[in-house]
Design an enzyme around this catalytic site. Structure first.
Site, PDB file in Angstrom:
ATOM      1  CD  GLU A 263      -1.911   2.215   1.739  1.00  0.00           C
ATOM      2  OE1 GLU A 263      -1.600   3.171   0.986  1.00  0.00           O
ATOM      3  OE2 GLU A 263      -2.041   2.326   2.959  1.00  0.00           O
ATOM      4  CB  CYS A 297      -1.652   6.868   1.821  1.00  0.00           C
ATOM      5  SG  CYS A 297      -2.803   5.733   2.596  1.00  0.00           S
TER       6      CYS A 297
END
Length: 493
Positions: A263, A297
């Protein structure tokens, strides 16, 4: 440095504050005795230390995981689920302490920290139940005297490297599916936020997770990561962090053909069309951009606003940005805490400077906050263009650049003009437009008329250079399983 013996964080349960790593069921210092200082970004005060572990301690944790795995994998899914559910319950029971630890070591407002505890715990609850549903398959036989059966089995020993911005949830989102599937996990949390990891590991022990099934090592990234990527015992590595580091880890894992899930970085566009409800769009932008001081993020990194509503949207957004209260996350009413480090502040400054030099205008903020340390003013820019750094790089701070666009085709091209593809957002009411744009955006996640997209029930992950694999949802446990096909012959004998 604070004195641990005096309950320096004012916890209800002082035992949750640990300054040792957990290796194979034993709390211990680094073999060398070396430590790393842990600092409160809101005050600059040293909270305490964490062990500066390396290759040897990591190897012992991996070997302990291998030894403990047969007993854990040998339990029924329901037996594992009972233990995991207890871990979930203990986290919720200790929300106040876990949130306080998190706020002190990484700065986010206490209300957000409490939300993260609940969010982190939700993955444990979800995967405890998903572990009971790891169904196999039967395939029609290709010959009359044979039968084909497909089963799913735990992949083996797993390792995780997690970031500082969500120091609990990024661990449970990985550990919960691993443990539910029957795999042990060795975790390397960010050295900036080790205490949250240690605290939930204490609760995992109390819940009955056996020694060796969950270890936490802190210290030298190169040594710990080197052992994790090279040790042949490790079957799977999962990482949340920058694309640059993710590529390095994938390269190192290739030597032993480890399964990986990544990720990685994002560069999220937030698109506001002229048919959007502007008030709702502003609130969605605030939630997406300024949550956790812009250090997520999936934060909106680029705000694209259609030309017909641009000025009205900016006016409303500027008023909301000005209303954000900045301060120590422990103080009442604070909506934005400090950035994690001085380097994070310097990156925001560099992005603003570049944008202004290329024609952008600062509407709100733009400076270090008067509180000092690593506090920064919530910032809003207009006149952003595709040649600015903010169009290409993730700012990871409380600065929102607004770009103007004319039509769907233009904004889709602008939004997709990046190597990243984690999250995107759009605000509109026309159902045809929502489908057209939602499908055209090259991102793993698309938020529509909302700025909050994370939940344990949906698959989280990106495309392009934003990662591989998915976390959460029914798909999130697949990365911790191997598929085995068994061909049974001699049926007619």
């Amino acid at each position: 440095m604070l004195d641990k013996t005096t309950n320096p964080l004012n916890l209800k349960d002082p035992d949750l504050l640990r300054m040792q790593g957990l290796v194979g069921g034993k709390w211990c210092d680094a073999d060398s005795g070396a430590t790393l200082e842990v600092t409160n970004p809101a005050t600059g005060e040293v909270i305490g230390t964490a062990p500066k572990m390396g290759q040897a301690e990591t190897r012992r944790a991996i070997e302990a995981a291998k030894k403990a795995m047969p007993g854990w994998a040998g339990k029924t899914a329901k037996e594992r689920a009972v233990i995991l559910r207890k871990w979930h319950d203990l986290m919720l029971e200790n929300t106040d302490d876990l949130a306080r630890i998190m706020t002190i070591e990484m700065g986010k407002p206490l209300a957000e920290a409490k939300g993260e505890v609940a969010y982190g715990a939700s993955f444990i609850e979800w995967f405890a139940e998903e572990g009971k549903r790891l169904y196999g398959d039967t395939i029609p036989e290709h010959q009359s005297d044979k039968r084909i059966v497909v089963i799913k089995q735990p992949i083996g020993v797993t390792v995780a490297i997690t970031p500082w911005n969500f120091p609990i949830a990024m661990i449970t989102r990985k550990a919960a599916p691993a443990l539910a599937a029957g795999c042990p996990m060795v975790i390397k949390p960010a050295e900036l936020t080790p205490y949250s990891a240690f605290a939930i590991a204490v609760l995992a022990e109390r819940a009955g997770i056996p020694a060796g099934i969950l270890s936490v090592v802190t210290g030298e990234s190169s040594e710990i990561g080197g052992e994790m990527t090279s040790n042949p015992i490790v079957a799977k590595l999962t990482f949340t962090g920058s694309t640059r580091v993710g590529k390095l880890l994938m390269e190192k894992c290739a030597a032993t053909v480890k399964k990986t899930s990544m990720e990685l970085g994002g560069n999220a566009p937030f698109i506001v069309f002229d048919d959007a409800n502007l008030d709702e769009a502003v609130e969605a932008a605030i939630a997406s951009k300024y949550r956790n001081s812009g250090q997520t993020c999936v934060c909106a990194n680029r705000l694209y606003v259609q030309d017909g509503i641009h000025d009205a949207f900016v006016e409303k957004l500027a008023a909301r940005v000005k209303s954000l209260k900045v301060g120590n996350g422990l103080d009442d009413g604070v909506m934005q805490g400090p950035l994690i480090t001085e380097a994070a502040v310097e990156k925001v400054e560099a992005h603003i400077k570049d944008a202004v030099q290329k024609g952008a205008k600062v509407i709100v903020g733009g400076e270090r906050h008067k509180l000092g340390h690593s506090f920064f003013e919530p910032t809003l820019l207009t006149g952003a263009t595709q040649d600015m750094i903010v169009a290409r790089e993730e700012t990871f701070g409380p600065m929102a650049p607004v770009f103007k666009f004319k039509d769907e085709a233009e904004v889709i091209q602008m939004a997709n003009d990046t190597e990243f593809g984690l999250a995107a957002y759009l605000c509109a009411r026309d159902i045809g437009r929502i489908w057209r744009v939602g499908e055209a955006l090259e991102y793993g996640i698309v938020g529509i008329n909302t700025g909050i997209i994370s939940t344990e029930v949906a698959p989280f992950g990106g495309v392009k250079q934003s990662g591989i694999g998915r976390e959460g949802s029914k798909y999130g446990i697949d990365d911790y399983l191997e598929i085995k096909y068994m061909c049974i012959g001699g049926i007619n004998s």
